[in-house]
Design an enzyme around this catalytic site. Structure first.
Site, PDB file in Angstrom:
ATOM      1  N   ALA A  63      44.204  38.762  42.696  1.00 34.09           N
ATOM      2  CA  ALA A  63      43.367  37.858  41.913  1.00 34.09           C
ATOM      3  C   ALA A  63      42.330  38.692  41.178  1.00 34.09           C
ATOM      4  CB  ALA A  63      42.668  36.874  42.846  1.00 34.09           C
ATOM      5  N   GLY A 109      46.832  38.311  45.791  1.00 37.38           N
ATOM      6  CA  GLY A 109      47.542  37.301  45.004  1.00 37.38           C
ATOM      7  C   GLY A 109      48.819  37.857  44.391  1.00 37.38           C
ATOM      8  N   GLU A 112      51.341  37.443  46.902  1.00 37.29           N
ATOM      9  CA  GLU A 112      51.585  35.998  47.069  1.00 37.29           C
ATOM     10  C   GLU A 112      52.489  35.468  45.947  1.00 37.29           C
ATOM     11  OE1 GLU A 112      47.302  35.387  47.464  1.00 37.29           O
ATOM     12  OE2 GLU A 112      47.690  34.312  49.322  1.00 37.29           O
ATOM     13  N   GLU A 132      42.768  41.078  51.278  1.00 40.50           N
ATOM     14  CA  GLU A 132      41.645  40.150  51.052  1.00 40.50           C
ATOM     15  C   GLU A 132      40.513  40.324  52.052  1.00 40.50           C
ATOM     16  OE1 GLU A 132      44.821  39.381  50.845  1.00 40.50           O
ATOM     17  OE2 GLU A 132      45.201  38.013  49.178  1.00 40.50           O
TER      18      GLU A 132
HETATM   19  N1  3HC Z   1      40.248  42.262  39.938  1.00 35.38           N
HETATM   20  C1  3HC Z   1      39.442  42.726  38.944  1.00 35.38           C
HETATM   21  N2  3HC Z   1      39.337  44.028  38.638  1.00 35.38           N
HETATM   22  C2  3HC Z   1      40.069  44.895  39.362  1.00 35.38           C
HETATM   23  C3  3HC Z   1      40.913  44.482  40.406  1.00 35.38           C
HETATM   24  C4  3HC Z   1      40.997  43.105  40.679  1.00 35.38           C
HETATM   25  N3  3HC Z   1      41.802  42.627  41.625  1.00 35.38           N
HETATM   26  N4  3HC Z   1      41.499  45.576  40.943  1.00 35.38           N
HETATM   27  C5  3HC Z   1      41.040  46.634  40.246  1.00 35.38           C
HETATM   28  N5  3HC Z   1      40.177  46.224  39.288  1.00 35.38           N
HETATM   29  C6  3HC Z   1      39.505  47.059  38.289  1.00 35.38           C
HETATM   30  C7  3HC Z   1      38.509  48.019  38.922  1.00 35.38           C
HETATM   31  O1  3HC Z   1      37.244  47.413  39.071  1.00 35.38           O
HETATM   32  C8  3HC Z   1      38.497  49.151  37.901  1.00 35.38           C
HETATM   33  O2  3HC Z   1      37.684  48.733  36.843  1.00 35.38           O
HETATM   34  P1  3HC Z   1      36.800  49.817  36.028  1.00 35.38           P
HETATM   35  O3  3HC Z   1      37.777  50.810  35.476  1.00 35.38           O
HETATM   36  O4  3HC Z   1      36.095  48.997  35.030  1.00 35.38           O
HETATM   37  O5  3HC Z   1      35.881  50.427  37.054  1.00 35.38           O
HETATM   38  C9  3HC Z   1      39.940  49.183  37.390  1.00 35.38           C
HETATM   39  O6  3HC Z   1      40.496  47.899  37.710  1.00 35.38           O
HETATM   40  C10 3HC Z   1      40.797  50.257  38.042  1.00 35.38           C
HETATM   41  O7  3HC Z   1      40.634  50.147  39.456  1.00 35.38           O
HETATM   42  P2  3HC Z   1      40.514  51.440  40.396  1.00 35.38           P
HETATM   43  O8  3HC Z   1      39.520  52.390  39.829  1.00 35.38           O
HETATM   44  O9  3HC Z   1      40.303  50.944  41.768  1.00 35.38           O
HETATM   45  O10 3HC Z   1      41.973  52.056  40.215  1.00 35.38           O
HETATM   46  P3  3HC Z   1      42.919  52.738  41.274  1.00 35.38           P
HETATM   47  O11 3HC Z   1      44.132  53.118  40.527  1.00 35.38           O
HETATM   48  O12 3HC Z   1      42.178  53.765  42.055  1.00 35.38           O
HETATM   49  O13 3HC Z   1      43.291  51.588  42.344  1.00 35.38           O
HETATM   50  C11 3HC Z   1      44.034  49.432  43.098  1.00 35.38           C
HETATM   51  C12 3HC Z   1      44.049  50.493  41.956  1.00 35.38           C
HETATM   52  C13 3HC Z   1      44.737  49.990  44.338  1.00 35.38           C
HETATM   53  C14 3HC Z   1      44.742  48.229  42.585  1.00 35.38           C
HETATM   54  C15 3HC Z   1      42.567  49.126  43.467  1.00 35.38           C
HETATM   55  O14 3HC Z   1      41.858  48.837  42.283  1.00 35.38           O
HETATM   56  C16 3HC Z   1      42.411  47.953  44.377  1.00 35.38           C
HETATM   57  O15 3HC Z   1      42.554  48.093  45.563  1.00 35.38           O
HETATM   58  N6  3HC Z   1      42.093  46.777  43.818  1.00 35.38           N
HETATM   59  C17 3HC Z   1      41.811  45.608  44.593  1.00 35.38           C
HETATM   60  C18 3HC Z   1      43.056  44.987  45.141  1.00 35.38           C
HETATM   61  C19 3HC Z   1      42.729  43.732  45.909  1.00 35.38           C
HETATM   62  O16 3HC Z   1      41.826  43.688  46.705  1.00 35.38           O
HETATM   63  N7  3HC Z   1      43.488  42.661  45.655  1.00 35.38           N
HETATM   64  C20 3HC Z   1      43.264  41.422  46.288  1.00 35.38           C
HETATM   65  C21 3HC Z   1      42.306  40.626  45.491  1.00 35.38           C
HETATM   66  S1  3HC Z   1      41.840  39.119  46.322  1.00 35.38           S
HETATM   67  C22 3HC Z   1      43.143  38.070  46.077  1.00 35.38           C
HETATM   68  O17 3HC Z   1      44.125  38.444  45.513  1.00 35.38           O
HETATM   69  C23 3HC Z   1      42.940  36.689  46.586  1.00 35.38           C
HETATM   70  C24 3HC Z   1      44.197  35.883  46.603  1.00 35.38           C
HETATM   71  O18 3HC Z   1      44.684  35.814  47.914  1.00 35.38           O
HETATM   72  C25 3HC Z   1      43.967  34.507  46.117  1.00 35.38           C
END
Ligand code: 3HC
Ligand code: NAI
Length: 710
Positions: A63, A109, A112, A132
Site C-alpha cells: 500500500a 498489499g 495480498e 505490515e
Molecule cells: N509506500 C510509499 N512509498 C514507498 C513505499 C510504500 N509502500 N515503499 C517504498 N516507498 C518509497 C520510499 O519512501 C523511497 O522514497 P524516496 O526515494 O522518496 O525516499 C522510495 O520508495 C524507494 O524506497 P527505498 O529507498 O526503501 O528503496 P529500496 O530499494 O531500498 O527498498 C523496498 C525497496 C524493499 C520496497 C522498501 O522500500 C520497503 O520495504 N518498502 C515498504 C514495504 C512495505 O512495508 N509494504 C507494506 C506496506 S503496508 C500495506 O501494504 C498494507 C496492506 O496490508 C493494506
C-alpha cells in the site's frame, strides 16, 4: 504521464501492467486501475487468461504508506477496507485464470493482490512478505486470511508477526508461489496462464481450506505464536493483532476472519504505534538526504577496501566488507594481533555456519576476501581505508599521515574513532576533504547503525560515497556533525548518568534495568554496560580527566570507576553491575552494588530511599530528549528523525515508541520542559533546559512539527 495501470493483449493473454514508480505502491488509482483492467479482460474475447505484472524493478511493494496518515477515523478505515476486500474478491472471481508475475518484491498489499490472483509465478530473485507489523499495522487486504490458506498457520503467523521477506525458493516450498520462472518473467507467466486456460483451471485461494483444516494443530501454532510474542514483541501490539486476525479466519471461516481483520486493522492504523513506526520508516529514508549534498553528487565506486587494526572493531568492519563481496586488506602492527583478529573473524563465521545461517562455501568465500597483512602493500589499490586502531590521537595522526602517502588521491579515508575529533587528524593525511568518520557500533558485523561523521573539511563527494556505501554494507547510514561522542554516545552519556544517579538515590540496578526493558529497550542501561565493557567508559573518563575535560557538566557518579578499579568490567570478567556464573550471560544481582551505592550516596550527602518506576523512566527519557534538543540546536544531528533512527539502530530503542525525540513529542514538550525545570529545582543546576526545548515548548510545537514533519 503514463497510465498507472496499462492493459495490453499478447498471445491471447491480457497483460495488466502496474506502472507507479519507484515501487509500484498501491497509491490511489492503482487498485481501481487493476480492477478495471481485470474486468475488461474477463469480457475481452481476445483474452483467454490474465497476467498481472509490475513495470520497472518490482511488483507491488505494498500500500502507499503515505496514505495511512490521511485516515481520520475507524469508520473511514473500515469503509476503505471493505472496498479493497470487495475489489480483491472481484479479481478472484474472474472466470478466466489470473496469474500474478512477481519480480523484485511483493510486499504487504502487493502480496495480498498476488494472493487474490489464482496463481503466482516468480523469478528466482523475487521476495514476498507481509511486513505490515513493522509499520504498526496488520495486513489489511485479506493477507491474514489468504496467506494461511496457502502456507498454513505456522508460516503465516511467522510472516505476519515478524514481517520478514522470504525468497522465491522458500515461497515455492511453502505454497505461496506456484512456479519459479527462469528467464523472461512475462513470457513464463503467459505460458503458464495459457496452460491454465487450456485446462480450464482457476483456483480461488479463499476457498482453499486444506492447510488450515486441522484446528488442533492451528490452535497449537497460534498459542506458540502468542507465547513467543511475549518474549519478542517488547510492548508492540500489532503482532498480537495479526495473530488474532489469523485465528479468527482459521477457526471461524474466511468471511468472519475478514471482518475481524478489517476491525483490527482500523485499531492499528489509528494507533500511536503505527504513527511512530511509519514516521521512523520515512525518517530512515530521509536520513539518506543531506542538505548541501545534492542527489546527483558524484560518488566513488567502492570495489576494494582496507582496514587498519584487526581488534574488536576492525575485525567486524572487515567482515562487513567481505559480506558485501568487497575484497578487504586487514592490516595489523604485529603478527600475534593479526592472528588473533583473524581467528575471531573465523570463529564468528563458524558460529553463523553452525546455526545454518551460512554454508561452509560461503564462509570460505568471505574468508578469502579478507586478506591479512602487516604492511601497506596493496593500499594503493584501495578505494577506501577504514582506520580502527587504538583510541589515541597521536597514533591516529601518524596512521593518517601514512594513509596520505600510501593511498591514491581519490581514496576515502575513514576513521572509526568513537571519541576523538576527526578534524585533528584529518590534516595529517594531507587530504582532509577525503577524511570522514565511519562510526560503527559493536559488534560491528551485527549492529546496523553507521554514524557518518562530517568533519570541517569533509567533501560532499566523500559524504555521498559513504551514504551509498552504508547501504551496500547493509547498514543504516546517518550523517552527523563532529563533537564529542557524536550523536549516539553524546546523548548516551546523559542516559547513563541518570541511571547512576538514580542508583545512588535509592533505586536498584535490577529495578532500573527492569523499567527500561519494560519500556521496550532490549536491555537496561546496566545490563548493556556489562555487555559493552565498563572499562571502555572508564578509560574515556580517564583520558578526558587527563586533558582537564569531562563528558558532561555536573555530578558524575564514582561507582562505575570503582567497578573498573575492582576489575569488574562486565560479562567479560564475570562481574560488573551484575555477577555472571562461568559460561553464563544471565545477570545475577549483586549485593555489593548496593554497598557501593550506599557509599556513593554517603559521599554525596544524600539518604537513599525508594525511587518509583515512573521517576526512573521520566528522568532517563527527559535527560535523553533534553540533550537531543541540544544536539539538534548545534546542528550535530540534521533532524529529529535522524536521532530517532540512530537510537533505533544503535541501541535498539523500541521502534513502536518512535525514538527519543518522537517519544518526547508524544509526552508534549511543555511537559518535558516542566520536568527539566522540576529536576533542576530538586536535583541541581546541571539540569538546564535546552534552548530549543524552551523555544519549541513556548511555541506549542514538537520536535517533529518544527522540522516540518507532523
Ligand atoms: N509506500 C510509499 N512509498 C514507498 C513505499 C510504500 N509502500 N515503499 C517504498 N516507498 C518509497 C520510499 O519512501 C523511497 O522514497 P524516496 O526515494 O522518496 O525516499 C522510495 O520508495 C524507494 O524506497 P527505498 O529507498 O526503501 O528503496 P529500496 O530499494 O531500498 O527498498 C523496498 C525497496 C524493499 C520496497 C522498501 O522500500 C520497503 O520495504 N518498502 C515498504 C514495504 C512495505 O512495508 N509494504 C507494506 C506496506 S503496508 C500495506 O501494504 C498494507 C496492506 O496490508 C493494506
Ligand atoms: P582494539 O584494542 O580491540 O583494537 C585495536 C587494534 O589496532 C589492535 O589490535 C592493535 O594491535 C591495532 N593497531 C594499533 N596500532 C596499529 C597500527 N599502527 N597499524 C595497524 N594496527 C594497529 O580496539 P577497538 O575496540 O577495536 O577500537 C578501535 C577503534 O574503534 C577505536 O578508535 C575505538 O574508539 C573505536 N570504537 C570502539 C568501539 C568498541 O565498542 N570497542 C565502538 C565504536 C568505535
Amino acid at each position: 504521464m503514463p497510465e498507472l495501470v496499462q492493459y495490453t493483449v499478447q498471445d491471447d493473454v491480457a497483460i495488466v501492467t502496474i506502472n507507479n514508480p519507484p515501487v509500484n505502491a498501491l497509491s490511489p488509482g492503482v487498485p481501481e486501475g487493476i480492477d478495471t483492467c481485470v474486468t475488461r479482460a474477463a469480457a475481452d474475447p481476445a483474452a483467454k487468461a490474465v497476467v498481472l505484472i509490475g513495470a520497472g524493478n518490482t511488483f507491488i511493494a505494498g500500500a502507499d504508506i503515505k496514505v495511512f496518515g490521511t485516515i481520520p477515523n475507524r469508520e473511514v478505515s473500515i469503509d476503505r477496507s471493505h472496498r479493497v476486500h470487495a475489489l480483491l474478491r472481484r479479481i478472484e472471481d474472474c472466470p478466466k485464470p489470473v496469474v500474478c508475475a512477481i519480480h523484485g518484491t511483493a510486499l504487504g498489499g502487493g502480496l495480498e493482490f498476488a494472493m487474490a490472483c489464482h496463481y503466482r509465478v516468480a523469478v528466482p530473485g523475487a521476495k514476498v512478505g507481509q511486513p505490515e507489523v513493522l509499520l504498526g499495522i496488520i495486513p489489511g487486504a485479506g493477507g491474514t486470511q489468504r496467506l494461511p490458506r496457502l502456507c498454513g498457520v505456522a508460516t503465516s503467523v511467522e510472516l505476519c508477526t515478524q514481517g520478514q521477506h522470504i525468497g522465491a525458493k522458500r515461497a515455492l516450498a511453502e505454497g505461496i508461489v506456484d512456479r519459479i520462472v527462469d528467464g523472461d518473467l512475462l513470457a513464463g507467466a503467459i505460458a503458464f496462464a495459457r496452460a491454465k486456460a487450456a485446462a480450464g483451471e482457476t483456483r480461488k485461494v479463499r476457498e482453499q481450506d486444506a492447510k488450515i483444516s486441522d484446528h488442533a494443530a492451528a490452535a497449537a501454532a497460534l498459542d506458540a505464536a502468542r507465547a513467543s510474542l511475549e518474549k519478542t514483541a517488547r510492548g508492540a501490539h500489532a503482532p498480537y493483532a495479526a495473530v488474532q486476525a489469523i485465528a479468527a479466519g482459521v477457526l471461524h471461516g474466511f468471511d468472519a476472519g475478514s471482518a475481524r481483520e478489517i476491525d483490527l486493522f482500523a485499531d492499528c492504523v489509528l494507533s500511536a504505534e503505527s504513527r511512530n513506526l511509519i514516521r521512523l520508516f520515512f525518517a530512515e529514508r530521509e536520513a539518506a538526504k543531506v542538505p548541501g549534498v545534492p542527489k546527483d553528487t558524484p560518488t566513488a565506486e567502492i570495489r576494494a577496501a582496507a582496514v587498519v587494526g584487526a581488534g574488536t572493531m576492525g575485525g567486524g568492519i572487515a567482515m562487513n566488507y567481505a559480506n558485501a563481496g568487497i575484497p578487504v586488506l586487514l592490516k595489523e602492527s604485529d603478527r600475534a594481533a593479526l592472528d588473533r583478529g583473524l581467528a575471531t573473524i573465523r570463529r564468528n563465521y563458524d558460529i553463523s555456519a553452525s546455526k545454518g545461517k551460512m554454508t561452509p562455501e560461503q564462509v570460505n568465500r568471505v574468508m578469502s576476501l579478507i586478506r591479512p597483512t602487516l604492511t601497506y602493500d596493496g593500499f594503493d589499490q584501495a578505494d577506501i581505508v577504514v582506520e580502527a586502531v587504538f583510541e589515541n590521537l597521536d597514533l591516529k595522526k601518524s596512521v593518517f599521515a601514512d594513509l596520505g602517502r600510501v593511498t591514491r588521491p581519490d581514496c576515502v579515508l575513514a576513521s572509526n574513532t568513537s571519541t576523538l575529533d576527526i578534524d585533528q587528524f584529518a590534516q595529517s593525511s594531507g587530504r582532509p576533504a577525503n577524511v570522514i568518520g565511519h562510526h560503527f557500533f559493536s559488534p560491528a558485523n551485527v549492529m546496523k547503525l553507521m554514524e557518518i561523521v562530517r568533519g570541517r573539511e569533509t567533501g560532499s563527494q566523500t559524504i555521498a560515497t559513504s551514504l551509498k556505501l552504508a547501504k551496500k554494507l547493509n547498514k543504516v547510514g546517518v550523517v552527523v556533525g563532529n563533537c564529542f561522542g557524536f550523536v549516539a554516545n553524546r546523548m548516551l552519556a546523559y542516559y547513563m548518568r541518570e541511571g547512576y544517579l538514580l542508583l545512588e538515590e535509592g533505586a536498584s540496578v535490577p529495578q532500573i534495568d527492569h523499567v527500561l526493558t519494560g519500556f521496550g529497550m532490549p536491555v537496561g542501561p546496566f545490563g548493556m554496560q556489562d555487555i559493552a565493557g565498563i572499562d571502555v567508559g572508564a578509560r574515556i573518563r580517564q583520558y578526558l580527566r587527563s586533558i582537564g575535560k569531562s563528558r558532561l557538566e555536573g555530578p558524575e557518579s564514582p561507582v562505575p570507576d570503582w567497578l573498573y578499579e575492582m576489575g569488574r568490567y562486565g560479562q567479560k570478567t564475570g562481574a560488573g553491575w551484575y555477577r555472571y556464573e562461568a559460561g553464563s550471560r544471565t545477570p545475577i544481582p549483586d549485593p555489593l552494588i548496593e554497598e557501593l551505592a550506599d557509599k556513593a550516596a554517603h559521599e554525596r550527602g544524600i539518604a537513599r530511599q525508594p525511587v518509583s518506576d515512573d521517576e526512573i523512566l521520566s528522568r532517563i527519557m527527559v535527560a535523553l530528549a533534553n540533550e537531543g534538543a541540544n544536539v539538534l540546536d548545534e546542528h550535530i544531528a540534521i533532524r529529529p528523525g535522524d536521532i530517532d533512527v540512530i537510537y533505533a539502530y544503535g541501541f535498539g530503542y523500541p521502534r513502536h515508541r518512535g525514538g527519543p525525540m518522537a517519544y518526547a513529542d508524544s509526552l508534549g514538550l511543555p511537559h518535558v520542559l516542566a520536568k527539566v525545570n522540576e529536576y533542576r529545582a530538586r536535583l541541581g543546576d546541571h539540569w538546564q533546559p535546552a534552548p530549543l526545548l524552551d523555544r519549541l515548548a513556548a511555541a506549542g510545537k514538537g520536535f517533529y512539527d518544527a522540522a516540518g514533519v507532523a
